[in-house]
Design a protein around this motif. Sequence first.
Motif, PDB file in Angstrom:
ATOM      1  N   ILE A  62       0.921  -1.070  -0.132  1.00  0.00           N
ATOM      2  CA  ILE A  62      -0.123  -0.114  -0.151  1.00  0.00           C
ATOM      3  C   ILE A  62       0.815   1.309   0.087  1.00  0.00           C
ATOM      4  CG2 ILE A  62      -1.695   1.372   1.447  1.00  0.00           C
ATOM      5  CD1 ILE A  62      -2.840  -1.250   2.501  1.00  0.00           C
ATOM      6  N   VAL A  63       0.661   2.099  -0.826  1.00  0.00           N
ATOM      7  CA  VAL A  63       1.048   3.556  -0.981  1.00  0.00           C
ATOM      8  C   VAL A  63      -0.021   4.490  -0.339  1.00  0.00           C
ATOM      9  CG1 VAL A  63       2.205   5.370  -2.126  1.00  0.00           C
ATOM     10  CG2 VAL A  63       2.501   3.208  -2.961  1.00  0.00           C
ATOM     11  N   PRO A  64       0.331   4.911   1.003  1.00  0.00           N
ATOM     12  CA  PRO A  64      -0.814   5.699   1.454  1.00  0.00           C
ATOM     13  C   PRO A  64      -1.036   6.929   0.514  1.00  0.00           C
ATOM     14  CG  PRO A  64       0.835   5.212   3.004  1.00  0.00           C
ATOM     15  CD  PRO A  64       1.523   4.800   1.762  1.00  0.00           C
ATOM     16  N   SER A  65      -2.169   7.547   0.806  1.00  0.00           N
ATOM     17  CA  SER A  65      -2.421   8.940   0.385  1.00  0.00           C
ATOM     18  C   SER A  65      -1.927   9.844   1.449  1.00  0.00           C
ATOM     19  CB  SER A  65      -3.946   9.149   0.161  1.00  0.00           C
ATOM     20  OG  SER A  65      -4.425  10.600  -0.026  1.00  0.00           O
ATOM     21  N   PHE A  66      -0.976  10.423   1.017  1.00  0.00           N
ATOM     22  CA  PHE A  66      -0.181  11.176   2.341  1.00  0.00           C
ATOM     23  C   PHE A  66      -0.859  12.644   2.659  1.00  0.00           C
ATOM     24  CE2 PHE A  66       3.427   8.351   1.139  1.00  0.00           C
ATOM     25  CZ  PHE A  66       3.721   8.069   2.328  1.00  0.00           C
TER      26      PHE A  66
END
Length: 584
Positions: free
Chosen positions: A492-496
């Motif tokens: 998972i690449v977070p929505s920063f």
Amino acid sequence: MQINRLFDIINYQIATYDKEISLAQKVNGEWTGYSSKELKSIVDNLSLAFLSAGILSGEKVAIISDNRPEWNFVDLALQQIGAISVPMYPTISAEDYKYIFEHAEVKMVFVGNEEIFEKAKIATAGTTIEILSFDSLESCNHWEAFMKSGETGNLADLERLKEQVKSDDLFTIIYTSGTTGRPKGVMLSHRNIIHNLLAVEDRLIIQKGTSKALSFLPLCHIYERTGSFCFMYMGISIYYAESMEKIGENLKEVQPHVFNTVPRLLEKVYDKIVSKGYELTGLKKSLFFWALNLGLKFEPNKSQGFWYDLQLNLANKIIFSKWREALGGNVQQINSGASALQPRLARVFWSAGIPVCEGYGLTETSPVVSASICNLEDIRIGFVGKLVKEVQVQIAEDGEILVKGPNVMLGYYKQPDMTAECIKNGWFHTGDIGELHDGGYLKITDRKKEMFKTSGGKYIAPQPMENKFKESTLIEQILVVGENKNYPAALIVPSFDGLRDYCRHKDIPYTKDAEMIQKPEIIEKYQREIDLLNKYFGKWEQVKRFILLPNPWGIESGELTPTMKLKRKVIHSKYANEIEGLYN
């Protein structure tokens, strides 16, 4: 008049609409347009310049540039003399350029700017390939100087050459970006694209002759390219956005009636809107999320009663009107393609009076196979529209979508075996899994090659899962893994941006992205998000473990194709240790 070759659209546009602005771009802060007649004059002179330079019918010329009118000028000029355009993504490497130049036997290259020119120089080293530029560059021949060499040419000779070009002739070779291996050269004819633009004409509800379109998807991709031919045929003025970063600004300036996009960009628009909602306070914040929740329940072709309609009308006046203003205030239709659109986004945008219409197709199908009918009665959320005229679809025993029709490509350039492998008995095998429902509505369920089996023998379709998980405002990108493993897991690449909003809301001090995703309370929050969304799937499909990654996946870094699809093999290879760690 009859349109038999794509360049016939120029004369058709002059005869039917005679546009004051056919194509436009921003130059030195001002929008500069070209009329239909100026388009014809430039294209004719460029055709004569190509003849003067010795470019013959059937020879290949590459175009590598961001969207701008010059792109169309060169493309149309080549068509008129029977030469073949080879469009390429500006973002790919010099090594990729070199492969395509050699494979396609390119004679000449047009580049947009200095950066592309430098890569093209490396790719053409040791060859006789000539490079010309759209921007004025010190060490490169400029396209306008090249065009002037055609001003003394004979237009009667050009007209004779135009007559020799037939509808079934090859007009372009498009090298697909591909999620694996070397790109394949898709050969498309004038007839392929003409069929497609005529087939989708009735799916566009905008006014012919007076409407405006904003163009920002790459013209080198068949989706925007066929779209641009369709806009030109319908007399719609095309304005080219300055860049992806300036789309918001350009929407407000141009106030377009239509544009083509991909779900990834709509997701970003939605996330930005929600992020601004979180910044509100008191009654304003309550009203914002009240309207948003109404939108999430919207069903376009189903009555939800007087009370719901009354609330939605109010929400449109006080909240959603601002969304429409942010898109320029005139948008009547947004066409979404290239990958699956989250159903919740379709609901919210339709509820806000912003019609988002999905379509489906591939480069090999020119591209449209199906497209939505843009009205509340005929739209079906979760489907990619109805089949367009003269296109047949058959669902194979294994669920694969097979396509037959005048939109199907001529084949892959110099790859007859690969062509025979995917076109059997006239049916093109798409590699996509789907369902055809009553009334000709098509639903895509996954990509055949991307489905995998767990060690327990259960099949997993990752795309629908990934699309569902991205509904979380905290998840930007996700890859579901688990082939031959005993359970699915996820990178998972977070929505920063979403994570910062959450931390602000919970009074959690925010430091650096890489540090935040290591904090136990953040990992626990993501676990709750995963648990919530897992409920939509069978027990064997549910994501059991995940890892948060600090860096977004991108085109330049190699994890995404230029149309923003996941390059699964690349991601698997790059994060092999992290994936293995999910199963230890």
